[in-house]
Design a protein around this motif. Structure first.
Motif, short mmCIF file in Angstrom:
data_model
loop_
_atom_site.label_atom_id
_atom_site.label_comp_id
_atom_site.label_asym_id
_atom_site.label_seq_id
_atom_site.Cartn_x
_atom_site.Cartn_y
_atom_site.Cartn_z
N MET A 139 0.86 -1.19 0.00
CA MET A 139 0.00 0.00 0.00
C MET A 139 0.90 1.23 0.00
N GLY A 140 0.83 2.01 -1.09
CA GLY A 140 1.75 3.13 -1.24
C GLY A 140 1.57 4.22 -0.22
N LYS A 141 0.33 4.65 0.00
CA LYS A 141 0.08 5.74 0.95
C LYS A 141 -1.13 5.38 1.78
N VAL A 142 -0.91 5.18 3.07
CA VAL A 142 -1.95 4.66 3.95
C VAL A 142 -3.18 5.57 3.97
N THR A 143 -2.95 6.87 3.95
CA THR A 143 -4.08 7.80 4.04
C THR A 143 -4.47 8.39 2.68
N GLY A 144 -3.98 7.80 1.59
CA GLY A 144 -4.22 8.36 0.26
C GLY A 144 -5.69 8.48 -0.08
N PHE A 145 -6.49 7.49 0.29
CA PHE A 145 -7.92 7.52 -0.06
C PHE A 145 -8.67 8.62 0.68
N MET A 146 -8.08 9.11 1.77
CA MET A 146 -8.72 10.21 2.50
C MET A 146 -8.22 11.58 2.02
N GLU A 147 -7.04 11.60 1.43
CA GLU A 147 -6.42 12.87 1.05
C GLU A 147 -6.77 13.31 -0.38
N PHE A 148 -6.95 12.35 -1.28
CA PHE A 148 -7.06 12.67 -2.69
C PHE A 148 -8.44 12.31 -3.24
N GLU A 149 -8.91 13.17 -4.14
CA GLU A 149 -10.18 12.93 -4.82
C GLU A 149 -9.95 12.12 -6.10
N ARG A 150 -10.99 11.47 -6.56
CA ARG A 150 -10.93 10.77 -7.84
C ARG A 150 -10.73 11.80 -8.95
N ALA A 174 -2.51 6.21 -5.40
CA ALA A 174 -2.37 6.36 -3.95
C ALA A 174 -3.71 6.21 -3.24
N ARG A 175 -4.81 6.36 -3.95
CA ARG A 175 -6.13 6.23 -3.34
C ARG A 175 -6.50 4.78 -3.05
N CYS A 176 -5.78 3.84 -3.68
CA CYS A 176 -6.07 2.42 -3.46
C CYS A 176 -5.84 2.07 -2.00
N MET A 177 -6.82 1.44 -1.37
CA MET A 177 -6.77 1.16 0.06
C MET A 177 -6.02 -0.12 0.40
N ASP A 178 -5.69 -0.93 -0.63
CA ASP A 178 -5.08 -2.23 -0.38
C ASP A 178 -5.87 -2.98 0.69
N CYS A 179 -7.18 -3.03 0.49
CA CYS A 179 -8.07 -3.60 1.50
C CYS A 179 -7.82 -5.09 1.70
N GLY A 180 -8.19 -5.59 2.85
CA GLY A 180 -7.93 -6.99 3.18
C GLY A 180 -8.52 -7.96 2.17
N THR A 181 -9.71 -7.65 1.68
CA THR A 181 -10.34 -8.44 0.63
C THR A 181 -10.56 -7.51 -0.55
N PRO A 182 -9.69 -7.53 -1.55
CA PRO A 182 -9.83 -6.61 -2.69
C PRO A 182 -10.92 -7.10 -3.66
N PHE A 183 -12.13 -6.61 -3.47
CA PHE A 183 -13.25 -7.05 -4.29
C PHE A 183 -13.04 -6.70 -5.76
N CYS A 184 -12.19 -5.70 -6.03
CA CYS A 184 -11.93 -5.33 -7.42
C CYS A 184 -11.38 -6.49 -8.21
N ASN A 185 -10.59 -7.38 -7.58
CA ASN A 185 -10.02 -8.54 -8.27
C ASN A 185 -11.12 -9.44 -8.82
N ASN A 186 -12.14 -9.68 -8.01
CA ASN A 186 -13.25 -10.53 -8.46
C ASN A 186 -14.22 -9.77 -9.34
N GLY A 187 -14.31 -8.46 -9.14
CA GLY A 187 -15.17 -7.67 -10.02
C GLY A 187 -14.64 -7.65 -11.44
N CYS A 188 -13.32 -7.80 -11.59
CA CYS A 188 -12.69 -7.83 -12.91
C CYS A 188 -12.75 -9.25 -13.46
#
Length: 488
Positions: A1-12, A44-58
């Motif tokens: 995870m590049g930036k832990v707080t990236g999803f809170m700091e940056f807009e899409r 940097a907005r990627c949360m690297d979440c414990g279960t990355p649903f994006c993998n299965n969504g793709c």
């Protein structure tokens, strides 16, 4: 995870478009991709979440958090390695995939999803610019020969995977150039065909042989799909010459609208209209091209193909463009707690709609009307759901002026008689009957004949075609060699 707080700091940050008045003057791509620094911020907005649903969504299961992190770290070369490990053609999906991965993004639960598609687009474009996309030659040749019928995304993906496994692959295409509907369905302003051409060169260097202008079997009489093939090959000769045959011919039979007046001149399938412009864009000559210049155009069908008709009609110089959708107008925003991580129902406005289009929902066409054999308009009625069925609303009848009507209501099954010619069993929808099971997946009832892509699953997305092509390649390799190291 590049930036832990990236999803809170940056807009899409969305990709940009060239102005409408500029892009309507040509058929070039007009999307302005993210710059390197903006792509890094988006990653940097990627949360690297414990279960990355994006993998299965793709559908191809792109390893999205990994390449996002690599982009954030500035390691673009390894980012394309990760992206290519699951997706043969990110330049296709980065342009025309609707991005179900973003719908499944964990951040999309209560915020704007990570711009995964724009990151993918940036990675592959940089990889081509840097010369990182090169032929991957097999270390050993197996001597096995495979015929692939149909050069759309499923056929291309399967061919590349099988060639890299060391097999001799010949890809048959009825049109004059490879690509299937990527070539002669998707407008150039959404994806320029140079992206197909350079992949074809790469694949030729890897050993794939392309036999264009070659029809396998016969086109059914009265088909609305133009047969450009100069040569024909019989299924019997393919089965005799090759160790395996993979059918990836797509599902090109357009859904018709059998109402009074359907035979009037000026009522056409979208797939009669769109391929003509693509051929002309690349130097072809078309006699009696279907054009929208100075016409009132009605597009029946609210999906992507209809949107492509809208964009092409506007570039022709249509006086007006109206698009009908039989379903009710969807909500502006989805109910995220109810739909996430699945593909939501919501109003989607394409770049073509923004170029000029009136959209009508809950409209059913009752009749085409004309004068002297030519369409001049159509009669409609509004519909609504009652007891799970669409029913007409009394008193809602209306007439529209139309000089050109384009039917873009989807596709129902494979168009050619290829399945009958091979003796392949069909499912209830008329597609090739073949399962996706690990044991014997994609194999049809005919010995050593496989099927994948839209010809098997029905009309679908480019990313699903790539997935099925890759998985079918694995199944064919295992069938021929007894084992396989190709990824599923």
């Amino acid at each position: 995870m590049g930036k832990v707080t990236g999803f809170m700091e940056f807009e899409r940050l969305e990709e940009g478009y060239e102005p409408v008045e500029k892009r309507l003057k040509n058929y070039k791509e007009f999307v302005i991709g993210l710059k390197a620094d903006d792509t890094k911020v988006q990653a940097a907005r990627c949360m690297d979440c414990g279960t990355p649903f994006c993998n299965n969504g793709c559908p191809v299961n792109n390893i999205i958090p990994d390449f996002n992190d690599l982009v954030f770290q500035g390691d673009w070369k390894n980012a394309i390695t990760v992206l290519h490990s699951t997706n043969n053609f990110p330049e296709f999906t980065g342009r025309i995939c609707p991005a179900p991965c973003e719908a499944a993004c964990t951040l999309n639960v209560n915020d704007d999803a990570v711009g995964i598609k724009s990151i993918e687009h940036a990675i592959i474009d940089r990889a081509w610019d840097e010369g990182w996309v090169v032929p991957q030659l097999p270390k050993v040749r197996t001597g096995k020969k495979i015929a692939i019928v149909g050069s759309g995304p499923a056929g291309l993906a399967a061919a590349q995977q099988l060639a890299r496994a060391g097999h001799d692959v010949t890809l048959f295409e009825k049109n004059d150039r490879p690509g299937g509907l990527l070539r002669y369905g998707i407008p150039d302003f959404k994806m320029e065909k140079s992206h197909i051409d350079r992949r074809v060169k790469q694949m030729e260097a890897e050993g794939v042989v392309f036999r264009t202008n070659t029809l396998v079997g016969e086109m059914p009489k009265g088909s609305k799909v133009t047969n450009w093939a100069k040569d024909t090959v019989t299924p019997e000769s393919l089965k005799a010459e090759f160790d395996a045959v993979l059918l990836t011919g797509g599902a090109e039979q357009s859904r018709d609208l059998p109402v009074p007046g359907r035979d009037l001149a000026g009522v056409h399938f979208a797939m009669e209209f769109l391929p003509m412009q693509n051929r002309i864009n690349h130097g072809g000559k078309i006699k009696d091209q279907i054009r929208a210049d100075g016409k009132h155009v009605i597009v029946i069908g609210g999906g992507d193909t209809g949107s492509d008709c809208v964009g092409t009609s506007n570039r022709h110089g249509a006086v007006s463009v109206t698009q009908f959708e039989v379903m009710p107008r969807p909500p502006e925003e989805e109910n995220r707690p109810m739909t996430w991580p699945y593909w939501p129902l919501k109003l989607r406005t394409s770049s073509s709609h923004e170029e000029g289009c009136v959209r009508e929902f809950a409209v059913s066409t009752k009749e085409f009307v004309g004068d002297k054999g030519k369409v001049t308009g159509l009669k409609t009625v509004n519909v609504e759901f009652k007891d799970g069925k669409l029913v007409e609303i009394p008193g809602s009848e209306k007439e529209y002026k139309a000089d050109l009507v384009l039917l873009a209501m989807g596709f129902v099954s494979p168009v050619a008689t290829i399945l009958e010619a091979f003796g392949v069993s069909k499912d209830a929808r008329g597609n090739a009957k073949a399962t996706t099971d690990l044991d014997g997946g994609y194999k049809t009832n005919v010995d050593k004949v496989f099927a994948a892509g839209d010809i098997r699953r029905g009309q679908s997305l480019v990313v699903w075609a790539i997935r099925e092509g890759r998985q079918a390649a694995r199944a064919v390799d295992e069938f021929l060699m007894g084992a396989t190291t190709l990824p599923r």
